[in-house]
Scaffold this motif. Structure first.
Motif, mmCIF file in Angstrom:
data_model
loop_
_atom_site.group_PDB
_atom_site.id
_atom_site.type_symbol
_atom_site.label_atom_id
_atom_site.label_comp_id
_atom_site.label_asym_id
_atom_site.label_seq_id
_atom_site.Cartn_x
_atom_site.Cartn_y
_atom_site.Cartn_z
ATOM 1 N N LEU A 106 7.085 14.769 -5.217
ATOM 2 C CA LEU A 106 5.894 14.428 -5.997
ATOM 3 C C LEU A 106 4.973 15.622 -6.239
ATOM 4 O O LEU A 106 4.115 15.572 -7.105
ATOM 5 C CB LEU A 106 5.124 13.295 -5.299
ATOM 6 N N PRO B 63 -5.270 2.919 -5.243
ATOM 7 C CA PRO B 63 -4.390 3.868 -4.560
ATOM 8 C C PRO B 63 -3.359 4.513 -5.491
ATOM 9 O O PRO B 63 -3.110 5.715 -5.401
ATOM 10 C CB PRO B 63 -3.673 3.001 -3.519
ATOM 11 N N GLU B 64 -2.772 3.704 -6.398
ATOM 12 C CA GLU B 64 -1.724 4.273 -7.248
ATOM 13 C C GLU B 64 -2.291 5.302 -8.218
ATOM 14 O O GLU B 64 -1.643 6.289 -8.549
ATOM 15 C CB GLU B 64 -0.945 3.181 -7.979
ATOM 16 N N LEU C 217 9.195 -4.793 -6.798
ATOM 17 C CA LEU C 217 10.158 -4.087 -5.944
ATOM 18 C C LEU C 217 10.253 -4.746 -4.564
ATOM 19 O O LEU C 217 11.339 -4.965 -4.028
ATOM 20 C CB LEU C 217 9.712 -2.629 -5.817
ATOM 21 N N LEU C 218 9.099 -5.096 -4.022
ATOM 22 C CA LEU C 218 9.090 -5.717 -2.688
ATOM 23 C C LEU C 218 9.702 -7.108 -2.713
ATOM 24 O O LEU C 218 10.444 -7.494 -1.809
ATOM 25 C CB LEU C 218 7.660 -5.811 -2.156
ATOM 26 N N PHE D 53 2.293 9.366 5.983
ATOM 27 C CA PHE D 53 1.853 8.364 6.957
ATOM 28 C C PHE D 53 2.189 8.756 8.390
ATOM 29 O O PHE D 53 3.260 9.304 8.654
ATOM 30 C CB PHE D 53 2.520 7.011 6.665
ATOM 31 N N PHE E 246 13.930 4.527 -5.033
ATOM 32 C CA PHE E 246 12.485 4.523 -4.842
ATOM 33 C C PHE E 246 11.901 5.888 -5.199
ATOM 34 O O PHE E 246 10.887 5.989 -5.906
ATOM 35 C CB PHE E 246 12.148 4.161 -3.396
ATOM 36 N N VAL F 274 4.710 -3.151 -10.445
ATOM 37 C CA VAL F 274 6.030 -2.600 -10.095
ATOM 38 C C VAL F 274 6.268 -2.703 -8.587
ATOM 39 O O VAL F 274 7.355 -3.074 -8.134
ATOM 40 C CB VAL F 274 6.135 -1.133 -10.570
ATOM 41 N N PHE G 82 0.832 -1.206 0.000
ATOM 42 C CA PHE G 82 0.000 0.000 0.000
ATOM 43 C C PHE G 82 0.870 1.260 0.000
ATOM 44 O O PHE G 82 0.622 2.207 -0.752
ATOM 45 C CB PHE G 82 -0.921 -0.006 1.229
ATOM 46 N N TYR G 83 1.897 1.245 0.815
ATOM 47 C CA TYR G 83 2.784 2.412 0.902
ATOM 48 C C TYR G 83 3.349 2.764 -0.473
ATOM 49 O O TYR G 83 3.309 3.918 -0.903
ATOM 50 C CB TYR G 83 3.917 2.106 1.886
ATOM 51 N N LEU G 84 3.850 1.758 -1.158
ATOM 52 C CA LEU G 84 4.445 2.013 -2.472
ATOM 53 C C LEU G 84 3.396 2.498 -3.468
ATOM 54 O O LEU G 84 3.649 3.380 -4.286
ATOM 55 C CB LEU G 84 5.129 0.753 -2.997
ATOM 56 N N LYS G 85 2.198 1.916 -3.380
ATOM 57 C CA LYS G 85 1.153 2.315 -4.313
ATOM 58 C C LYS G 85 0.705 3.753 -4.063
ATOM 59 O O LYS G 85 0.374 4.470 -5.008
ATOM 60 C CB LYS G 85 -0.031 1.348 -4.228
ATOM 61 N N THR G 86 0.719 4.178 -2.808
ATOM 62 C CA THR G 86 0.318 5.569 -2.552
ATOM 63 C C THR G 86 1.333 6.543 -3.125
ATOM 64 O O THR G 86 1.093 7.750 -3.142
ATOM 65 C CB THR G 86 0.184 5.891 -1.050
ATOM 66 N N ARG G 87 2.484 6.036 -3.565
ATOM 67 C CA ARG G 87 3.460 6.921 -4.215
ATOM 68 C C ARG G 87 3.387 6.808 -5.727
ATOM 69 O O ARG G 87 4.282 7.246 -6.444
ATOM 70 C CB ARG G 87 4.878 6.606 -3.729
ATOM 71 N N GLY G 88 2.354 6.119 -6.188
ATOM 72 C CA GLY G 88 2.106 6.080 -7.625
ATOM 73 C C GLY G 88 2.687 4.877 -8.342
ATOM 74 O O GLY G 88 2.606 4.788 -9.565
ATOM 75 N N LEU G 89 3.284 3.943 -7.608
ATOM 76 C CA LEU G 89 3.817 2.757 -8.282
ATOM 77 C C LEU G 89 2.691 1.768 -8.542
ATOM 78 O O LEU G 89 1.841 1.536 -7.682
ATOM 79 C CB LEU G 89 4.901 2.086 -7.430
ATOM 80 N N SER G 90 2.701 1.194 -9.724
ATOM 81 C CA SER G 90 1.640 0.246 -10.065
ATOM 82 C C SER G 90 1.778 -1.012 -9.221
ATOM 83 O O SER G 90 2.836 -1.284 -8.661
ATOM 84 C CB SER G 90 1.724 -0.123 -11.548
ATOM 85 N N GLU G 91 0.717 -1.762 -9.159
ATOM 86 C CA GLU G 91 0.711 -3.013 -8.403
ATOM 87 C C GLU G 91 1.872 -3.917 -8.831
ATOM 88 O O GLU G 91 2.593 -4.470 -8.014
ATOM 89 C CB GLU G 91 -0.635 -3.715 -8.633
ATOM 90 N N ALA H 169 -2.818 8.443 -6.370
ATOM 91 C CA ALA H 169 -1.541 9.130 -6.221
ATOM 92 C C ALA H 169 -1.198 9.882 -7.496
ATOM 93 O O ALA H 169 -0.763 11.038 -7.456
ATOM 94 C CB ALA H 169 -0.444 8.126 -5.882
ATOM 95 N N LEU H 170 -1.406 9.219 -8.622
ATOM 96 C CA LEU H 170 -1.047 9.842 -9.887
ATOM 97 C C LEU H 170 -1.937 11.049 -10.192
ATOM 98 O O LEU H 170 -1.545 11.955 -10.921
ATOM 99 C CB LEU H 170 -1.121 8.819 -11.028
#
Ligand SMILES: Nc1ncnc2c1ncn2[C@@H]1O[C@H](COP(=O)(O)OP(=O)(O)OP(=O)(O)O)[C@@H](O)[C@H]1O
Ligand SMILES: [Mg+2]
Lengths: 438, 248
Positions: free
Chosen positions: B162, B72-73, A406-407, B84, B98, A402, A391-400, B76-77
């Motif tokens: 961002l 969510p992504e 990454l994880l 957090f 990252f 990606v 979730f954290y990564l997705k809230t920064r705009g990374l797709s599921e 964000a976009l």
């Protein structure tokens, strides 16, 4: 009539005895080694091939392997380009190439560290009392049948000797190449002994590769680490996918010695690594980190026994296994703290990441403690990706996709980053982690 | 910009957000205060699209678009950023790398070319300087072993890179010492413009001295029980929340 597993194992044992006869008459091991070969074979007959319920092979099914008739490897050929492509940048002038277990001087180059190490054929080394004693002793005490087989076929082994106070500054690479064959199945039994005298230091990278499949490499490496000496090494198992890889690393540690090992496994038809360490004297320290990334039907299994035999010894182990598709991994790891080995510290952490429901990751962490003043911990997890991290990564705009990649990579990275050789780190990031992309 | 209407959301069948409405326009700063467990973080996570929370009623729209239908992504976009309360540690993921991936995801989404590491480095260096962050934080793994304050700074670094339209900062001030709070607040103020908006979740009036809110809302037991201007925060600090807690 059904053939039971036991019958199959008996047949396989008979076949191995025949193969050994051929070895003793045809290949003619050096006279100095023949008694050792015979002793090891006797020991093999005592141990026998593992059956399904064998306690050392709980998670490893050796049925197909044992039922396969192998020929002793006819020396295949390997090109210089192939070798070059597998030598790490930090080892350009410090590598030894073993082809099907035979050290190839013409393919090796260790000019950078010539003055710091001695390379001695095992038939010669066995003339030294302590080396002979070590071999005799370990053959007698061997509990792993495949390591016994290695000794039974010992002919071409090599001693790498670092004498007291010598510091080998460039890392030494040992490259094990299995040539394989396009037709019949072949086996080889590489054997390397590494001895460090008092206060000696060695950095080492061991890599296993195959030119083509259809082989069974059954390797043993012994590390005899003297007082106050230090070894840092990495092992990369990247055999042909259509191959079997069994290896044993046996470490004997003297007073205040330090050993740090990181193993990376690509897996294949069946990979099994047995790591046996004896922290024999006061103050010995061992770090053992392992990572494996398995896809499709690949397998990689760890069998680890760490013996704390003296007070003030320390060991730390980490395992990170990623299993995808129908792959299998297992960690069967026991830490044994002998009576009197007070003030021992040991920890063991096994983490498995399951990327598919059909994959398997088995764990059997175990502690056997016979001293009272010790601090030992162990733990094992089997899990999927962490939802909060995702979730954290997705809230920064990374797709599921990606974010997951990454994880998954980061899970393995945390072990890869503990490797002290930048060339190996980079290599694994480009190859082992590549297996996580699709 | 953001319209929340009678939002209800919860977890495993228990309702945590019990009918919240909130309207945030471009250029505004809203503060949300309220006792522990009142649902502040839950609201933030629901805005960001956390999969653990189930929205059982109401609407959220962002620039006219229904947020509840997108991942969510994608939120964000579209320019929503959540800082957090407890940033997640991700060992093995390099911080700088990252940040570049996140930055590039935004660029690609806008139809632009990705930046290579060198060009991105300039941006990163500038933003880190703005937040007085030492260089070493780029080499470290994402939040891994960061102190509480370091994690919060790293959240604001992400925000600075961002450049979101709407930032929801969940207790970014908690864990920051007074110097760090000043630096972070200055940074946030620099990022503010007439085109973007800010929701600050906090327990402390102190943050609101640095970043002046246009509105203050008090959340209690899943509802906004009072809204006012920035003077309300002072009252809350002096009197606590008891006088506002619903009696039912
Ligand atoms: N994942 C969860 N599982 C179970 N309960 C949860 C979960 N998330 C939130 N809750 C519950 O929902 C309520 C609201 O929690 P929330 O974190 O939103 O409060 P908060 O207002 O942010 O509090 P604080 O000021 O302490 O940060 C709490 O009672 C909390 O225990
Ligand atoms: Mg909260």
């Amino acid at each position: 009539m059904t053939t039971t597993l036991i019958d199959a194992a008996e047949q396989a044992e008979a076949a191995l005895l025949i193969l050994h006869k051929k070895f003793m008459s045809g290949n003619r091991p050096p006279d100095a080694l023949a008694p050792l070969n015979e002793a090891a074979l006797k020991h093999f007959e005592l141990l026998k091939f593992p059956h399904r319920k064998h306690e050392m092979y709980t998670f490893v099914n050796t049925k197909d392997l044992v039922a396969t008739a192998f020929a002793l490897t006819a020396e295949g050929s390997v090109t210089e380009d192939f070798i070059k492509s597998h030598v790490f940048p930090e080892c350009e002038s410090s590598y030894l190439v073993f082809v099907d277990g035979v050290l190839k001087g013409d393919l090796s180059d260790f000019s950078a560290i010539e003055s710091a190490i001695a390379i001695v054929p095992i038939e010669e080394a066995v003339g030294q009392a302590d080396i002979k004693e070590h071999l005799v002793d370990t053959i007698e005490k061997e509990n792993d049948v495949f390591a016994s087989i290695n000794s039974a076929f010992l002919g071409e082994g090599t001693l790498i000797d670092v004498s007291a106070k010598k510091q080998v500054t460039s890392p030494l690479q040992i490259l094990h190449v299995s040539t394989g064959t396009p037709s019949g199945k072949v086996t080889s039994h590489p054997r390397v002994l590494v001895r460090l005298g008092e206060m000696a230091e060695l950095k080492m990278i061991v890599k296993y590769v195959g030119v083509q499949g259809n082989y069974f490499v059954n390797s043993v490496m012994d590390l005899l680490v003297g007082e106050q000496a230090g070894v840092t090494f990495a092992q990369v198992q990247e055999d042909a996918t259509d191959a079997w890889h069994f290896s044993k690393t046996r470490v004997l540690q003297g007073r205040n010695s330090r050993v740090k090992a990181v193993n990376a496994f690509f897996g294949n038809k069946l990979t099994r690594h047995h790591f046996e360490a004896h922290l024999k004297d006061v103050g010995a320290e061992l770090t053992l980190n392992n990572v494996s990334v398995l896809n499709e039907q690949e397998q990689a299994h760890h069998f680890v026994r760490i013996h704390h035999e003296s007070p003030h010894t320390r060991s730390g182990q980490k395992f990170k296994n990623i299993v995808n598709d129908k792959s299998r991994s297992s960690v069967d790891g026991t830490v044994i703290v002998n009576q009197g080995a007070q003030q021992t510290f040991s920890d063991q952490l096994i983490n498995n990441l399951m990327l598919s429901d059909d994959a398997h990751a088995d764990n059997k962490p175990n502690l056997m403690i016979f001293a009272d003043d010790v601090k030992c911990t162990h733990g094992a997890t089997v899990g999927q990706l962490d939802e909060n991290q995702l979730f954290y990564l997705k809230t920064r705009g990374l797709s599921e996709k990606v974010a997951k990649e990454l994880l998954t990579k980061s899970f393995a990275e945390s072990i890869i980053q503990t490797i002290d050789f930048p060339g190996v780190v980079q290599y694994l990031e480009n190859t082992l982690l590549k297996k996580l992309e699709n | 910009m953001l319209e929340v209407k009678d939002l209800r959301a919860g977890f495993d069948g228990s309702e945590i957000i019990k009918g919240i409405s909130l309207s945030v326009k471009a250029g505004e700063v809203h503060a949300i205060m309220g006792p522990n467990g009142s649902g502040k973080s839950t609201l933030a996570k629901v805005l960001a699209g956390h999969p653990s929370y189930e929205v059982t009623g109401g609407e959220i729209s962002f620039n006219g678009e229904n947020l509840l239908e997108i991942e969510p992504e994608q939120r964000a976009l579209k320019g929503i950023f959540m800082g957090f309360q407890y940033p997640v540690e991700i060992p093995g993921v390099n911080n700088a790398e990252f940040l570049r991936m996140a930055y590039n995801a935004r660029l690609v989404n806008e139809g632009q070319e990705e930046l290579d590491p060198l060009d991105f480095d300039d941006i990163l260096t500038e933003k880190m300087k703005m937040l007085s962050m030492e260089k070493k934080y780029r080499e470290r793994n994402l939040n891994d072993g960061f102190s509480g304050g370091e994690k919060k700074k790293n959240e604001i670094l992400q925000m600075a890179i961002l450049q979101p339209k709407l930032a929801v900062l969940d207790e970014t001030d908690s864990g920051l010492d007074i110097d760090a709070l000043r630096v972070v607040s200055d940074g946030v103020n620099k990022l503010k413009s007439a085109d973007n908006a800010l929701i600050l979740i906090t327990h402390y009036q102190r943050l609101l001295e640095y970043i002046q809110p246009d509105f203050v809302h008090v959340l209690s037991q899943g509802k906004i029980v009072k809204s006012g201007e920035k003077g309300l925060a002072l009252e809350l600090e002096a009197q606590g929340y008891d006088w506002l807690t619903p009696t039912n």
